[in-house]
Motif scaffolding. Structure first.
Motif, PDB file in Angstrom:
ATOM      1  N   MET A  12       0.841  -1.198   0.000  1.00 24.79           N
ATOM      2  CA  MET A  12       0.000   0.000   0.000  1.00 24.79           C
ATOM      3  C   MET A  12       0.881   1.256   0.000  1.00 24.79           C
ATOM      4  O   MET A  12       1.843   1.324   0.742  1.00 24.79           O
ATOM      5  CB  MET A  12      -0.893  -0.024   1.259  1.00 24.79           C
ATOM      6  N   GLY A  30       1.924   5.190   0.653  1.00 20.75           N
ATOM      7  CA  GLY A  30       1.722   6.069   1.798  1.00 20.75           C
ATOM      8  C   GLY A  30       0.610   7.077   1.526  1.00 20.75           C
ATOM      9  O   GLY A  30       0.323   7.404   0.377  1.00 20.75           O
ATOM     10  N   PHE A  31      -0.009   7.521   2.608  1.00 17.76           N
ATOM     11  CA  PHE A  31      -1.054   8.541   2.455  1.00 17.76           C
ATOM     12  C   PHE A  31      -1.183   9.325   3.750  1.00 17.76           C
ATOM     13  O   PHE A  31      -0.705   8.893   4.800  1.00 17.76           O
ATOM     14  CB  PHE A  31      -2.393   7.887   2.084  1.00 17.76           C
ATOM     15  N   GLU A  32      -1.825  10.478   3.635  1.00 19.10           N
ATOM     16  CA  GLU A  32      -2.164  11.261   4.815  1.00 19.10           C
ATOM     17  C   GLU A  32      -3.479  10.754   5.381  1.00 19.10           C
ATOM     18  O   GLU A  32      -4.292  10.184   4.662  1.00 19.10           O
ATOM     19  CB  GLU A  32      -2.389  12.726   4.434  1.00 19.10           C
ATOM     20  N   TYR A  33      -3.692  11.014   6.656  1.00 19.25           N
ATOM     21  CA  TYR A  33      -4.899  10.511   7.307  1.00 19.25           C
ATOM     22  C   TYR A  33      -5.506  11.610   8.172  1.00 19.25           C
ATOM     23  O   TYR A  33      -4.797  12.276   8.942  1.00 19.25           O
ATOM     24  CB  TYR A  33      -4.530   9.314   8.184  1.00 19.25           C
ATOM     25  N   ALA A  34      -6.798  11.807   7.993  1.00 17.54           N
ATOM     26  CA  ALA A  34      -7.513  12.765   8.832  1.00 17.54           C
ATOM     27  C   ALA A  34      -8.811  12.134   9.293  1.00 17.54           C
ATOM     28  O   ALA A  34      -9.402  11.316   8.582  1.00 17.54           O
ATOM     29  CB  ALA A  34      -7.809  14.048   8.055  1.00 17.54           C
ATOM     30  N   ASP A  40      -6.484  12.636  -5.080  1.00 23.10           N
ATOM     31  CA  ASP A  40      -6.294  13.589  -3.982  1.00 23.10           C
ATOM     32  C   ASP A  40      -6.666  12.949  -2.654  1.00 23.10           C
ATOM     33  O   ASP A  40      -5.882  12.950  -1.711  1.00 23.10           O
ATOM     34  CB  ASP A  40      -7.200  14.817  -4.175  1.00 23.10           C
ATOM     35  N   LEU A  73      -9.409  -0.581   1.558  1.00 22.31           N
ATOM     36  CA  LEU A  73      -8.020  -0.921   1.873  1.00 22.31           C
ATOM     37  C   LEU A  73      -7.506  -2.032   0.969  1.00 22.31           C
ATOM     38  O   LEU A  73      -6.335  -2.048   0.585  1.00 22.31           O
ATOM     39  CB  LEU A  73      -7.865  -1.286   3.354  1.00 22.31           C
ATOM     40  N   LYS A 126      -4.280  -1.821  -1.398  1.00 20.68           N
ATOM     41  CA  LYS A 126      -3.188  -2.797  -1.361  1.00 20.68           C
ATOM     42  C   LYS A 126      -2.884  -3.317  -2.762  1.00 20.68           C
ATOM     43  O   LYS A 126      -1.737  -3.626  -3.081  1.00 20.68           O
ATOM     44  CB  LYS A 126      -3.560  -3.964  -0.434  1.00 20.68           C
ATOM     45  N   ARG A 161      -4.661  10.945   0.360  1.00 20.39           N
ATOM     46  CA  ARG A 161      -5.202  11.191   1.700  1.00 20.39           C
ATOM     47  C   ARG A 161      -6.433  10.333   1.918  1.00 20.39           C
ATOM     48  O   ARG A 161      -7.240  10.151   1.009  1.00 20.39           O
ATOM     49  CB  ARG A 161      -5.580  12.672   1.844  1.00 20.39           C
ATOM     50  N   LYS A 181      -6.616  17.753  12.483  1.00 20.19           N
ATOM     51  CA  LYS A 181      -5.274  17.181  12.476  1.00 20.19           C
ATOM     52  C   LYS A 181      -5.117  16.252  11.273  1.00 20.19           C
ATOM     53  O   LYS A 181      -5.942  15.369  11.060  1.00 20.19           O
ATOM     54  CB  LYS A 181      -5.094  16.386  13.778  1.00 20.19           C
ATOM     55  N   VAL A 182      -4.062  16.470  10.485  1.00 19.07           N
ATOM     56  CA  VAL A 182      -3.767  15.576   9.364  1.00 19.07           C
ATOM     57  C   VAL A 182      -2.424  14.909   9.638  1.00 19.07           C
ATOM     58  O   VAL A 182      -1.413  15.588   9.815  1.00 19.07           O
ATOM     59  CB  VAL A 182      -3.728  16.343   8.022  1.00 19.07           C
ATOM     60  N   LEU A 183      -2.436  13.594   9.718  1.00 20.14           N
ATOM     61  CA  LEU A 183      -1.215  12.839  10.035  1.00 20.14           C
ATOM     62  C   LEU A 183      -0.632  12.221   8.774  1.00 20.14           C
ATOM     63  O   LEU A 183      -1.338  11.972   7.808  1.00 20.14           O
ATOM     64  CB  LEU A 183      -1.544  11.734  11.027  1.00 20.14           C
ATOM     65  N   GLY A 184       0.660  11.925   8.832  1.00 22.62           N
ATOM     66  CA  GLY A 184       1.314  11.204   7.745  1.00 22.62           C
ATOM     67  C   GLY A 184       1.670  12.096   6.571  1.00 22.62           C
ATOM     68  O   GLY A 184       1.501  13.304   6.637  1.00 22.62           O
ATOM     69  N   PRO A 185       2.172  11.519   5.481  1.00 19.75           N
ATOM     70  CA  PRO A 185       2.341  10.077   5.264  1.00 19.75           C
ATOM     71  C   PRO A 185       3.483   9.461   6.076  1.00 19.75           C
ATOM     72  O   PRO A 185       3.659   8.248   6.049  1.00 19.75           O
ATOM     73  CB  PRO A 185       2.616   9.973   3.765  1.00 19.75           C
ATOM     74  N   GLU A 240       3.316   4.646  10.154  1.00 25.02           N
ATOM     75  CA  GLU A 240       2.703   5.448   9.099  1.00 25.02           C
ATOM     76  C   GLU A 240       1.210   5.146   9.069  1.00 25.02           C
ATOM     77  O   GLU A 240       0.793   4.048   9.454  1.00 25.02           O
ATOM     78  CB  GLU A 240       3.328   5.091   7.741  1.00 25.02           C
ATOM     79  N   PRO A 241       0.388   6.090   8.578  1.00 28.53           N
ATOM     80  CA  PRO A 241      -1.061   5.821   8.522  1.00 28.53           C
ATOM     81  C   PRO A 241      -1.400   4.577   7.722  1.00 28.53           C
ATOM     82  O   PRO A 241      -2.422   3.940   7.959  1.00 28.53           O
ATOM     83  CB  PRO A 241      -1.622   7.080   7.847  1.00 28.53           C
ATOM     84  N   ARG A 242      -0.552   4.197   6.766  1.00 26.72           N
ATOM     85  CA  ARG A 242      -0.877   3.043   5.925  1.00 26.72           C
ATOM     86  C   ARG A 242      -0.674   1.704   6.634  1.00 26.72           C
ATOM     87  O   ARG A 242      -0.991   0.654   6.072  1.00 26.72           O
ATOM     88  CB  ARG A 242      -0.040   3.049   4.650  1.00 26.72           C
ATOM     89  N   ARG A 267      -6.918  -9.354   2.652  1.00 32.63           N
ATOM     90  CA  ARG A 267      -7.962  -8.673   1.874  1.00 32.63           C
ATOM     91  C   ARG A 267      -9.358  -8.868   2.483  1.00 32.63           C
ATOM     92  O   ARG A 267     -10.348  -8.906   1.754  1.00 32.63           O
ATOM     93  CB  ARG A 267      -8.002  -9.211   0.432  1.00 32.63           C
TER      94      ARG A 267
END
Lengths: 330, 208
Positions: free
Chosen positions: A1, A3-7, A25, A36, A40, A48, B44-48, B67-69, B91
């Protein structure tokens, strides 16, 4: 997977503001069981994820003053199954939710997520795109391994089947959908939410990248006998091969009005106008149900390996009608 | 997209802060998140990159930087040394990674570690009571409910979650209630017998 930002916002306004102008985006995360997996497999790769599970207003099932039922998009399948109001009046929804046989999927998966899950088409899941074309632009499905693909609405370019378990039942019950975006809230018939894509950059449902499904409104099922019948190869951890949801307005043994919606047979949940028109005014009988099933697949056409699904769909319609007429009991 | 600071601008201001405050660059200063304005609120925005997380697993607090992933399953196995939950399909279709989260069975492969914060998580490692096997574990032993054993931890956890919700199931309910776990060896008969034994709280399950 990737990487990404998470909010994890707490209001739908925040959630929409954190989404973007494309799935690259940002994408909304609900139960996660489909998204998910797609990430993957690198089928989608948003920069994000916006988690919707902390948005309290997307939860909850309640009766509205006009007697209709409001189901929050983040209600889980298990919450739907356990709800006393749903159990009392909406047998077809219970049947459909009960067909999602994994307790883990029922605990994680949401009603909104069931409607917005992406097709199970293995060409799509293997990276050939939703319209499954080779590098020269030729469609792979019609002469490929299409044993689980569409038998109705399959003139192309889409050949996959809509994977939603709940959509046929909800459409047959006359459900509406509320969508929230930067322009505020929009209401549409759930049936109009789904559309077969005509080009590679379209999805199979009408939701912009910066919109979210917030709730489903189901009219009172009072007077409508309803049921869902699924034909499946495996009892668990798989989608049905064909399914039918019906709602019948009955007066004694006479069908005044009928709604018949098939699942897993076309790129959209498939309403059968032919079966509905035939059923209106008929006295319920096994023969009438059988004829309705035959009419429902009158326009079906097989590809190279999925002819067997026509018979399954015919039988699903017949059995759903009989099940509804008998009171929707399992 | 919402109104937000570009990362490079943030980097500059961090350097500016370091310069101004005279802190040596050898001291790690981790900016794990940024605040993004969304609909009038700061979210709040976390990561990557990695962010610190706190998890409550088997009633004990755990911390990690992920990491968030990173999925809950990966965090359990790779960061927290809890290797009971198994990665098989990854999966949401086999059940080998099943853990209990806030009382519900979930596929830990399809939960992000970051979103499991604040939840009560039970893994197969948390089932033993001191040196005694949990009744479900004992029932698995008594009924030969495993062959290669790879699906077993997920199955045991799924069975516990099922029995917590259905203390006195019928054989048919057991069959349906375990529909979220696969065993490629096909040991379902033993597993069902184990669940029935555990539900009766006595030795000697019933096969078939």
């Amino acid at each position: 997977m990737r990487g990404f930002e998470y909010a994890s916002p707490t209001t739908k306004e925040q959630a929409v503001s954190l989404l973007g102008s494309s799935d690259d985006d940002a994408m909304a995360l609900a139960g996660g069981t489909d998204l998910l997996s797609l990430m993957k497999d690198d089928i989608v790769a948003p920069r994000r994820l916006v988690n919707l599970k902390d948005v309290a207003e997307l939860r909850g099932i309640r009766l509205l003053p006009d007697g209709s039922l409001r189901i929050g998009a983040l209600v889980t399948v298990q919450e739907l199954l356990d709800n006393a109001i749903v159990k009392r009046g909406y047998a077809s929804l219970i049947h459909a939710a009960d067909g999602i046989t994994s307790p883990q999927i029922r605990a994680m998966g949401t009603v909104g997520g069931d409607l917005c899950q992406r097709p199970r088409c293995w060409y799509y899941r293997a990276g050939f795109g939703l319209l499954a074309k080779d590098k020269d632009g030729a469609a792979l499905v019609p002469e490929g391994d299409n044993r689980y693909h569409a038998i109705l609405g399959n003139t192309g370019p889409a050949y996959f089947v809509n994977p939603s378990s709940l959509a046929p039942a909800l459409i047959a019950l006359g459900a509406k959908l509320h969508i929230f975006g930067s322009g505020g809230q929009v209401e549409m018939n759930l049936e109009n939410f789904f559309a077969a894509p005509t080009s590679a950059n379209e999805k199979e449902y009408r939701l912009k990248p910066n919109e979210i499904v917030t709730e489903i409104i189901v009219p009172s099922a009072g007077g409508w006998k309803n049921a869902t019948y699924e034909v499946r190869q495996k009892e668990s951890l798989d989608w049905p091969l064909a399914a039918a949801s019906v709602a019948l307005k009955m007066s004694g043994k006479t069908i005044e009005s009928a709604r018949v919606v098939l699942g897993h047979v076309a790129p959209v949940p498939w309403r059968s106008g032919e079966a509905q028109a035939y059923l209106a005014g008929k006295t319920i009988s096994e023969q009438v149900a059988e004829t309705a099933g035959t009419l429902a697949v009158a326009r079906a056409s097989a590809m190279s390996h999925n002819g067997y699904k026509i018979q399954l769909a015919r039988v699903a319609v017949k059995r759903a009608i009989m099940k509804a007429a008998q009171g929707g009991q399992r | 997209m919402s109104d937000e600071k570009k990362p490079d601008k943030q980097g500059l201001s961090r350097r500016g802060f370091l310069k101004a405050s005279g802190i040596s660059l050898s001291v790690p200063l981790v900016l794990n998140y940024r605040m993004v304005k969304a609909a009038g609120a700061e979210v709040k925005v976390l990561g990557p990159g990695k962010a610190p997380i706190q998890l409550t697993i088997n009633s004990k607090p755990f911390t990690a930087e992920v990491e968030p992933r990173v999925t809950l399953l990966e965090a359990l196995r790779n960061d927290l040394d809890l290797t009971g939950a198994k990665r098989v399909c990854d999966r949401a279709t086999c059940g080998a990674c099943t853990v209990i989260m806030d009382g519900k069975p979930v596929y830990s492969c399809s939960v992000l570690a970051i979103e499991a914060q604040g939840k009560k998580i039970t893994t197969v490692e948390g089932l033993m009571q001191g040196e005694r096997l949990h009744p479900v574990q004992q029932a698995f032993v008594d009924n030969d409910a495993q062959q290669c054993g790879y699906c077993t931890p997920g199955f045991v956890v799924a069975c516990k979650a099922f029995l917590d919700k259905n203390p006195n199931p019928t054989p048919e309910e057991v069959k349906r209630g375990l529909g979220g776990n696969l065993c490629r060896c096909g040991t379902y008969v033993g597993v069902r017998a184990a669940v029935l034994q555990a539900s009766r709280g006595r030795k000697g399950g019933q096969r078939g």
